[in-house]
Each structure stands twice: as structure tokens, then as C-alpha cells.
Design a protein around this motif. Structure first.
Motif, short mmCIF file in Angstrom:
data_model
loop_
_atom_site.label_atom_id
_atom_site.label_comp_id
_atom_site.label_asym_id
_atom_site.label_seq_id
_atom_site.Cartn_x
_atom_site.Cartn_y
_atom_site.Cartn_z
N ALA A 221 -0.64 -8.83 -1.73
CA ALA A 221 -1.99 -9.35 -1.56
C ALA A 221 -1.99 -10.65 -0.76
CB ALA A 221 -2.64 -9.57 -2.92
N ASP A 222 -0.96 -11.47 -0.95
CA ASP A 222 -0.87 -12.73 -0.21
C ASP A 222 -0.59 -12.50 1.28
OD1 ASP A 222 -1.32 -14.12 -2.54
OD2 ASP A 222 0.80 -14.58 -2.91
N ARG A 223 0.17 -11.45 1.58
CA ARG A 223 0.58 -11.20 2.98
C ARG A 223 -0.38 -10.29 3.73
NH1 ARG A 223 6.92 -9.90 1.91
NH2 ARG A 223 6.50 -8.35 3.53
N ASN A 224 -1.25 -9.60 3.02
CA ASN A 224 -2.18 -8.67 3.65
C ASN A 224 -3.60 -9.00 3.21
OD1 ASN A 224 -0.31 -6.38 4.91
ND2 ASN A 224 0.55 -6.94 2.92
N ALA A 225 -4.37 -9.55 4.11
CA ALA A 225 -5.70 -10.05 3.76
C ALA A 225 -6.63 -8.96 3.25
CB ALA A 225 -6.32 -10.74 4.98
N ASP A 226 -6.36 -7.70 3.61
CA ASP A 226 -7.24 -6.62 3.15
C ASP A 226 -6.76 -5.96 1.88
OD1 ASP A 226 -5.04 -5.50 4.38
OD2 ASP A 226 -6.16 -4.05 5.57
N ALA B 129 -6.46 -6.47 -2.17
CA ALA B 129 -6.94 -7.30 -3.28
C ALA B 129 -6.20 -6.90 -4.55
CB ALA B 129 -8.44 -7.11 -3.47
N TYR B 130 -5.76 -7.90 -5.28
CA TYR B 130 -5.06 -7.65 -6.54
C TYR B 130 -5.82 -8.36 -7.66
CZ TYR B 130 -1.42 -7.62 -10.12
OH TYR B 130 -0.73 -7.44 -11.30
N PRO B 131 -6.79 -7.66 -8.27
CA PRO B 131 -7.55 -8.28 -9.36
C PRO B 131 -6.83 -8.28 -10.69
CG PRO B 131 -8.40 -6.08 -8.92
CD PRO B 131 -7.32 -6.33 -7.91
N GLY B 132 -5.59 -7.79 -10.69
CA GLY B 132 -4.79 -7.77 -11.91
C GLY B 132 -4.52 -6.36 -12.38
N LYS B 133 -3.85 -6.27 -13.51
CA LYS B 133 -3.46 -5.00 -14.13
C LYS B 133 -2.50 -4.22 -13.23
CE LYS B 133 -7.45 -4.68 -17.18
NZ LYS B 133 -8.55 -3.83 -17.68
N ARG B 134 -2.75 -2.92 -13.04
CA ARG B 134 -1.77 -2.04 -12.40
C ARG B 134 -2.23 -1.53 -11.04
NH1 ARG B 134 2.01 -0.40 -16.11
NH2 ARG B 134 1.56 -1.08 -18.23
N ASP B 135 -3.25 -2.16 -10.46
CA ASP B 135 -3.83 -1.62 -9.24
C ASP B 135 -3.95 -2.67 -8.14
OD1 ASP B 135 -4.66 1.10 -10.30
OD2 ASP B 135 -5.73 -0.22 -11.68
N LEU B 136 -3.68 -2.21 -6.94
CA LEU B 136 -3.86 -3.00 -5.73
C LEU B 136 -4.86 -2.24 -4.87
CD1 LEU B 136 -2.50 -5.58 -4.44
CD2 LEU B 136 -0.97 -4.01 -3.26
N TRP B 137 -5.92 -2.89 -4.42
CA TRP B 137 -7.02 -2.20 -3.74
C TRP B 137 -7.13 -2.64 -2.29
CZ3 TRP B 137 -9.65 1.45 -6.60
CH2 TRP B 137 -9.47 1.40 -7.99
N LEU B 138 -7.37 -1.68 -1.41
CA LEU B 138 -7.64 -1.98 -0.01
C LEU B 138 -9.11 -2.33 0.12
CD1 LEU B 138 -6.19 -1.95 2.78
CD2 LEU B 138 -7.08 0.36 3.09
N THR B 139 -9.41 -3.42 0.82
CA THR B 139 -10.78 -3.86 0.95
C THR B 139 -11.20 -3.88 2.43
OG1 THR B 139 -10.15 -6.20 1.10
CG2 THR B 139 -10.53 -5.29 -1.10
N PRO B 140 -12.52 -3.82 2.70
CA PRO B 140 -13.60 -3.72 1.74
C PRO B 140 -13.71 -2.32 1.15
CG PRO B 140 -14.48 -3.59 3.96
CD PRO B 140 -13.02 -3.87 4.10
N ILE B 141 -14.35 -2.23 0.00
CA ILE B 141 -14.59 -0.94 -0.64
C ILE B 141 -15.99 -0.48 -0.27
CG2 ILE B 141 -14.90 0.19 -2.88
CD1 ILE B 141 -12.77 -1.75 -3.98
N ARG B 142 -16.07 0.70 0.30
CA ARG B 142 -17.36 1.26 0.69
C ARG B 142 -17.56 2.57 -0.07
NH1 ARG B 142 -15.59 -0.66 6.41
NH2 ARG B 142 -16.55 -2.74 6.49
#
Length: 231
Positions: free
Chosen positions: A15-20, A22-35
Motif C-alpha cells: 500500500a505504501d509503494r502503490n498509491a492505488d 488501499a489497506y484498511p486492515g484485516k486480510r484484504d488489500l483493495w485496488l482503488t478507486p472502487i467503482r
């Protein structure tokens, strides 16, 4: 057992190296933006305390779900260790695990997830790659065709489904009730070719899935292909 601290050693640097990412916690990393699609990388525990699996999934955000945050989805795949390791499992005790996992996610999973430029692009991939997209979950096929603006195809599916769901034939079956809750609201506007009403239903379901969740701040509500003027 895999812990939040261990997962963070992989997902936080990504998440720190890839601006898109997002790591809101737990077990998931999400690509943003979410549409209309939510792209995620996730960790799965195994029965072996030291072992875990990595995976990716692409979820339609506009199909009403009882618990959107807990769904892996039908369009998903594994992120395996490098071939030299010779295993489908990652092991926390291996000294190279964190570095290798970050590398594989960045060089393989992330470019794959970033490659989908539109809902239409993803739908074509999903239907070409995953047989279940064409043979299973008829209620989801119906909703996807509506979102894409393929209303003749959606009406053909509705003609097959509606006789089974118009009357509440299985009030005690949760899956039947869930399918019915998706099919009945779109039936009348679909038969009437009422695109604004159909779009309002899909936007409402998408909002219900996202609002109030940690993902809401990454969400960008956008029009559906359905809302374009028919060709």
C-alpha cells in the motif's frame, strides 16, 4: 495461525509503494478507486499454522449481498509462490516469504487487476475464463446483463426465471429468497424497458454494499453502461 501483524508485513509495504492500493486492515488489500468492481488481494488461513494462501478476486459491487466484505467471489484465483519453491502454500517461517509475496503481487497480481478498464472488459474476461459465469447463478447473470445494458439478453433470462420466483414457492429456503430478492425488483422495469428505474435499483444495491464500510472512502459512484443511450 496467521495474525494481523504478519499480514501487515506484506500488505502495508504494498500500500505504501502503490498509491492505488488501499489497506484498511484485516486480510484484504483493495485496488482503488472502487467503482462497479472491487479488486482485492487477500490472505486465506490453512489448517497448518505456519502456512497460508494468497489470492485475488474481482467482485461486482452492484449485486446485492448479505455481507459484501466477506465474499471472495466467483472471479478469483490463487497467487502462488515462485515456481522454484514448488508449493501452492506460503510459509511464514521461510525467510524469503514476505519479500517474495510482495514481489509476486506487484509483478503478477497487481498488473492483472489493473488491466480491466471497464465493466464491459471485465465481463468479457469473466465469461471467457470462468465457465460458471455462463452456467451458474442465473440471478447474477441477469443482473450483470442489465448493468451492461444488454436488455434483450436480460429479458430472455427473466422469461425463464420469473415463473419460478413470481410466487413465493420456497419461503424457508434462504438461497431461494435471496435470488427472489434480486429478480423481482428488476422484473417490471426490465419488461417495460425502463432504464432509469433499473439504474436506480443497481445504484441502490451498490450503495448498500459500500456505504458504512471501510471501503466507502475509496468508492466513486459512476454511471452504468446501461445508462448510455441504446445503440
Amino acid at each position: 495461525m496467521t495474525t494481523a501483524r504478519q499480514i501487515k508485513t506484506i500488505f502495508r509495504p504494498l500500500a505504501d509503494r502503490n498509491a492505488d492500493f488501499a489497506y484498511p486492515g484485516k486480510r484484504d488489500l483493495w485496488l482503488t478507486p472502487i467503482r462497479h468492481l472491487a479488486f482485492r488481494v487477500f490472505v486465506c488461513q490453512t489448517l497448518e499454522p505456519d502456512a497460508f494462501r494468497l489470492g485475488w478476486a474481482i467482485l461486482p459491487t452492484f449485486i446485492a449481498l448479505p455481507d459484501f466484505s466477506g465474499i471472495i467471489g466467483h472471479c478469483a484465483g490463487h497467487i502462488n509462490p515462485p515456481a522454484r519453491i514448488g508449493s501452492v502454500y506460503w510459509h511464514w517461517s521461510a525467510p524469503s516469504t514476505v519479500e517474495a509475496a510482495i514481489s509476486v503481487i506487484e509483478t503478477e497480481a497487481l498488473p492483472h487487476l489493473r488491466s480491466f478498464e471497464s465493466l464491459e472488459h471485465w465481463a468479457a474476461y469473466y465469461r471467457e475464463t470462468f465457465p460458471i459465469a455462463l452456467t451458474g447463478f442465473p440471478h447474477e447473470r441477469l443482473i450483470l446483463d442489465i448493468a451492461l445494458g444488454n436488455l434483450p439478453a436480460a429479458r430472455a433470462q427473466l422469461a425463464e426465471l420469473l415463473p419460478h420466483f413470481r410466487e413465493n414457492k420456497s419461503p424457508d429456503q434462504p438461497i431461494y429468497q435471496y435470488m427472489r430478492s434480486l429478480i423481482l425488483p428488476v422484473a417490471e422495469p426490465l419488461l417495460a424497458d425502463d432504464r432509469p428505474a433499473l439504474a436506480a435499483i443497481l445504484h441502490g444495491w451498490e450503495s448498500d454494499n459500500i456505504r458504512g464500510a471501510k471501503l466507502e472512502r475509496y468508492w466513486e459512484p459512476t454511471p452504468f453502461p446501461l445508462e448510455r443511450a441504446p445503440v
